[in-house]
Design an enzyme around this catalytic site. Sequence first.
Site, short mmCIF file in Angstrom:
data_model
loop_
_atom_site.label_atom_id
_atom_site.label_comp_id
_atom_site.label_asym_id
_atom_site.label_seq_id
_atom_site.Cartn_x
_atom_site.Cartn_y
_atom_site.Cartn_z
N CYS A 153 -15.65 -3.86 47.73
CA CYS A 153 -14.22 -3.38 47.19
C CYS A 153 -13.36 -2.70 48.05
O CYS A 153 -12.22 -3.32 48.54
CB CYS A 153 -14.50 -2.53 45.81
SG CYS A 153 -15.19 -3.12 44.30
N LYS A 199 -24.75 0.83 50.62
CA LYS A 199 -24.84 2.24 49.82
C LYS A 199 -26.17 1.95 49.23
O LYS A 199 -26.64 0.88 49.01
CB LYS A 199 -23.59 2.53 48.62
CG LYS A 199 -23.55 1.24 47.91
CD LYS A 199 -22.58 1.71 46.81
CE LYS A 199 -22.96 2.85 45.93
NZ LYS A 199 -21.89 3.29 44.93
N ASP A 247 -21.08 -19.92 34.17
CA ASP A 247 -21.07 -19.79 35.45
C ASP A 247 -21.32 -21.24 35.91
O ASP A 247 -22.03 -21.66 35.25
CB ASP A 247 -21.95 -18.63 35.97
CG ASP A 247 -21.73 -18.33 37.54
OD1 ASP A 247 -21.79 -19.38 38.56
OD2 ASP A 247 -21.33 -17.36 38.04
N ASN A 250 -8.60 2.54 44.58
CA ASN A 250 -9.53 2.13 45.75
C ASN A 250 -9.04 2.54 47.03
O ASN A 250 -9.84 3.20 47.97
CB ASN A 250 -10.11 0.96 45.72
CG ASN A 250 -11.12 0.48 44.79
OD1 ASN A 250 -11.48 1.36 43.88
ND2 ASN A 250 -11.37 -0.87 44.56
N GLU A 275 -11.60 -3.42 36.46
CA GLU A 275 -12.71 -2.70 36.35
C GLU A 275 -12.81 -1.41 37.43
O GLU A 275 -12.16 -1.38 38.40
CB GLU A 275 -13.96 -3.62 36.62
CG GLU A 275 -13.93 -4.65 37.78
CD GLU A 275 -14.41 -3.79 39.14
OE1 GLU A 275 -15.04 -2.91 38.89
OE2 GLU A 275 -14.15 -4.07 40.25
N PHE A 276 -13.83 -0.37 37.20
CA PHE A 276 -13.73 0.62 37.98
C PHE A 276 -15.39 0.89 38.39
O PHE A 276 -15.91 2.10 38.07
CB PHE A 276 -13.21 1.93 37.52
CG PHE A 276 -11.68 1.85 37.50
CD1 PHE A 276 -10.76 1.56 38.54
CD2 PHE A 276 -11.17 1.33 36.02
CE1 PHE A 276 -9.28 1.60 38.14
CE2 PHE A 276 -9.86 1.23 36.04
CZ PHE A 276 -8.96 1.34 37.11
N PHE A 335 -16.18 12.07 47.16
CA PHE A 335 -15.65 11.33 48.56
C PHE A 335 -15.41 12.18 49.76
O PHE A 335 -14.72 11.87 50.53
CB PHE A 335 -14.65 10.10 48.19
CG PHE A 335 -14.88 9.28 47.27
CD1 PHE A 335 -15.65 7.93 47.68
CD2 PHE A 335 -15.13 9.34 45.78
CE1 PHE A 335 -15.77 7.13 46.82
CE2 PHE A 335 -15.56 8.42 44.98
CZ PHE A 335 -15.90 7.21 45.55
N THR A 367 -10.09 -8.12 40.42
CA THR A 367 -9.15 -7.34 41.19
C THR A 367 -8.08 -8.28 41.84
O THR A 367 -8.69 -9.23 42.35
CB THR A 367 -9.96 -6.46 42.09
OG1 THR A 367 -10.87 -5.47 41.54
CG2 THR A 367 -8.79 -5.75 43.12
#
Length: 439
Positions: A260, A320, A30, A208, A151-152, A249, A121
């Site tokens: 996301c 969240k 990074d 998504n 990724e998920f 959901f 993404t």
Amino acid sequence: MKIAILGTGYVGLTTGICLSEIGHYVTCIDINEQKIKNLQVGISPIYEPGLDELLVKNTLEERLFFTTSFSEGLESAEIIIIAVGTPQRNDGAADLSYLEDAAAHIATHIQANTVVVIKSTVPVGTNEFIKDLIQKNCPKEISFEIVSNPEFLRQGSAIKDTMKADRIVIGSENEQAREKIKEMYKPLNVPFIMTNIRSAEMIKYASNAFLASKISYINEISNLCEAVGANVEDVAKGMGKDFRIGEAFLHAGIGYGGSCFPKDVKALLYTAKLNGVNFGFLNEVIAINDHQHELLVEKASKRFGSLAGKKIALLGLSFKPETDDMREAPSIKISHALLTLGAKVSAYDPVAIENAKHILGETIEYASSVKEAVNNADAVFIVTEWNEFKELDIKSLTQSMKNPIIFDGRNCILESKLRDCKTVEYYPIGKPSILINIM
């Protein structure tokens, strides 16, 4: 395997830590020097349950390393994973500038027989674009392959989502590259979905957008439930038991947020427009969610008539629970709307206050506890469903308020707790209000 990861955000850091946990040697790169210095001594830049322990463990066991040096980090890497951000541009498209910078660094330091993995993404076609970019800028004799590996991860359960994934998607036109990435993940013992590159890129956005659509759908149903006197929780339970629909959901509330769903839905819509496909359905998904963010303010305005001078306590700031992420959090729109209407806002969140200050500044007050936030409040807004709020002593909470009025944006207060109160007004989402006034 020796693995290099570019980017130490949620995806890059979680991926690096988990890959080191299953036995690989991972170097995370990074450009932020302070972030790298902190990581080297076990201080994570993000709040994520279980992350700190694995960070320290694998650093001490010398499988996990952090550096700002691309030459050091990419040296001898068999696999290079790009996990940089792709934020939303003003026109809704994904901003690929960080990805292009990563590609430039890789081109300078890449070695032969390396597989470059894009985990960020990205819109369909980006892997091919990045491959061409690297090829144009690296020595001619260097050969490499590129793999799409979306990724998920869910913030708040990122470690579990990595170590016990539903599936791992590997998109590539090269069989050897596919097998190498499959071998990297083999210790996880989870299902693999093998596709071409463009299908892998699309799977991420399609997933998504579908989940966001499911949230907007149940929220619109909840608004209809309120109008006709139905209970959205009973409706959702009845729907969710149908295996074709599923229970996940289908929780009515004040809409989705985070890093996301908002940007991915808009990016998919942008891709559709770019390719001449009318995907108007997604416009409605976005519109429903935007309205849902301000639903509590509408309910409070209807109840009070005017919110000028009223003290509103916000319980929850992050988008969240189990994360300190404030990106696209409903609390931001709610705060702005309340302030515009002349209300005073006192907010409490277990972990997100510092991040909230970067966005909301000193426009609102920040409390160090629920008790401080609700003291002498005219109303409480429950914005994030932290367990701390689910377990509140509602009777005690309402006794410290000026007016015992609760607007529950996440339907997280049990009705039985309200029945203990002598006086309370409770306004949930998609369910009948509860008004108790025992003289």
